[in-house]
Design an enzyme around this catalytic site. Sequence first.
Site, PDB file in Angstrom:
ATOM      1  N   ARG A  12      -6.685 -20.211   6.733  1.00 23.15           N
ATOM      2  CA  ARG A  12      -6.824 -21.735   7.273  1.00 23.15           C
ATOM      3  C   ARG A  12      -8.139 -21.767   6.913  1.00 23.15           C
ATOM      4  O   ARG A  12      -8.300 -23.372   6.545  1.00 23.15           O
ATOM      5  CB  ARG A  12      -6.505 -21.745   8.765  1.00 23.15           C
ATOM      6  N   GLY A  33      -5.407  -2.665   8.681  1.00 18.77           N
ATOM      7  CA  GLY A  33      -5.056  -1.663   9.443  1.00 18.77           C
ATOM      8  C   GLY A  33      -4.853  -1.977  11.116  1.00 18.77           C
ATOM      9  O   GLY A  33      -4.993  -1.110  11.807  1.00 18.77           O
ATOM     10  N   GLY A  64      -0.370  -3.797   3.830  1.00 24.76           N
ATOM     11  CA  GLY A  64      -0.889  -2.352   3.915  1.00 24.76           C
ATOM     12  C   GLY A  64      -0.390  -1.440   4.914  1.00 24.76           C
ATOM     13  O   GLY A  64       0.700  -0.994   4.291  1.00 24.76           O
ATOM     14  N   SER A  65      -0.691  -1.089   5.958  1.00 28.06           N
ATOM     15  CA  SER A  65      -0.259  -0.193   6.871  1.00 28.06           C
ATOM     16  C   SER A  65       1.089  -0.509   7.507  1.00 28.06           C
ATOM     17  O   SER A  65       2.088   0.443   7.926  1.00 28.06           O
ATOM     18  CB  SER A  65      -1.146   0.147   8.002  1.00 28.06           C
ATOM     19  N   LYS A 120      -7.893   0.722  -5.419  1.00 30.85           N
ATOM     20  CA  LYS A 120      -9.042   0.285  -4.773  1.00 30.85           C
ATOM     21  C   LYS A 120     -10.234   0.699  -5.203  1.00 30.85           C
ATOM     22  O   LYS A 120     -10.466   2.165  -5.311  1.00 30.85           O
ATOM     23  CB  LYS A 120      -8.939   0.059  -3.221  1.00 30.85           C
ATOM     24  N   GLY A 157      -3.257  -7.326   8.283  1.00 27.89           N
ATOM     25  CA  GLY A 157      -2.426  -7.442   9.413  1.00 27.89           C
ATOM     26  C   GLY A 157      -0.997  -7.783   9.580  1.00 27.89           C
ATOM     27  O   GLY A 157      -0.314  -7.959  10.463  1.00 27.89           O
ATOM     28  N   ASP A 174       0.941  -1.327  -0.138  1.00 30.43           N
ATOM     29  CA  ASP A 174      -0.087  -0.160  -0.129  1.00 30.43           C
ATOM     30  C   ASP A 174       0.908   1.227   0.032  1.00 30.43           C
ATOM     31  O   ASP A 174       1.832   1.312   0.862  1.00 30.43           O
ATOM     32  CB  ASP A 174      -0.839   0.066   1.247  1.00 30.43           C
TER      33      ASP A 174
END
Lengths: 300, 202
Positions: free
Chosen positions: A171, A159, A241-242, A87, A220, A30
């Site tokens: 999983r 996030g 991402g973050s 996005k 995450g 990101d």
Amino acid sequence: MSSDSNGTGIGTAKVKRGMAEMLKGGVIMDVVTPEQAKIAEDAGAVAVMALERVPADIRAEGGVSRMSDPDMIDGIIEAVSIPVMAKCRIGHFAEAQVLQALGVDYIDESEVLTPADYTHHVDKWQFTVPFVCGATNLGEALRRLSEGAAMIRSKGEAGTGDVSNAVTHMRAIRGEINRLRTLSPDELFVAAKELQAPYDLVREVAETGALPVVLFTAGGIATPADAAMMMQLGADGVFVGSGIFKSGDPAKRARAIVEATTMHDDPGVVAKVSRGLGEAMVGITVDSLPVDHRLSSRGW
Amino acid sequence: MSFAPVVGVLGLQGDVREHVAALSAAGADAVRVRRASELDDVDAIVIPGGESTTIGKLLVAFDLLEPLQKRVRAGMPAYGSCAGMILLADRVLDGTADQVAVGGLDITVRRNAFGRQVDSFEGDIDFAGLRSPLHAVFIRAPWVEDAGESVQVLAKVGDGQAAGRIVAVRQGPLMATSFHPELTGDLRVHQLFVQIVKEQQL
């Protein structure tokens, strides 16, 4: 449509799905500015995701989150030579049309943005540009494929810097695929009903033991070890991402996550690249989020 | 005499699995190569499709670039598809400032020459030595802008805006395609490469 069928021209299932095959083993990052995009490219990202705010900021600031400003996307396309993704909101086909017109290489119909349609997703078959969509389980993944998605990512909880939901979703998808493999042909009809997914796709997965498209992980992932774990759990590649630009030393962390993704099964390498990365993103545990603040429940 | 040459697929990033499957079906003993020690054990190398800048950086990070360059210079057969073509080219246009090259093929390659992903396409092309057209998948593909005298052109784009552009080449034991035969189930390009590897071993 079978992934083996050959077509002719642009925008075929094969060139859409094939594009995702070329990203395998790689990290998609990101970015919110051309400068960040350049840092990502220099670190070895296989693609960048252009967006206005990273999920951690969307979470912190609240409000309605939409497609990015076309000027900002243009700036990122100009800045790098690797593929650029962007996005659109779930169901917002007009945002998707705009992104295709801008020349982005992949559209993420993403739960990270505020949904535009609480019933329908975008009919992705209508587009030349390929789409990636999030999924928390196999049924959701197959519904997105039936709408024309050419790549799936497990959703995780964007996030947060908390990898637990990425693990749960990966999983779940892998487990359900394994279960399908054990069923007899006549049991697949009921399996399709239970998965709320088209029978033909269910049968194809049962026969091949895999999704007919590339399966990345997202939501995450904040450390090289997070990436290594997700790859060992069967992800074809990683969205971060973050986790990178909310950390102390983004360039170094980005490079470390790229190298850990490639050598995910070599703890010596993962240990080596994990040294001296500075502060990881602070993060927030998924458990502490009110259920209605969890992004992964968006999408139907 | 029948033997299976050991062909490595550079397994740092990209569609490694597809090349391993195609090579195995074409009669090679295909193995994934991510370390210099693994490179020592192969008779030939395939550089897959993927992101050429990423693969280049990982070649440097894992100390594979120099050993690979040495082997290719010493005559080891190598085949590259798409990103692999870019990495095997001696000269690259529209690369990044730090674009890494294995080199070996006396060609100039233009990266992303056909355009962005919305321009990616598939279609049939004629391929030297093959009796019927080959179905080719081009994904953000490069083309060969210029080829040296010792380079044999194996395929060009037949029609459309890019008609006449070179998309497959061979120079001795080195071969490259802009497109992805590993995605189509048609094994003829991989069979040709396995044949090149076997001839090299005689």
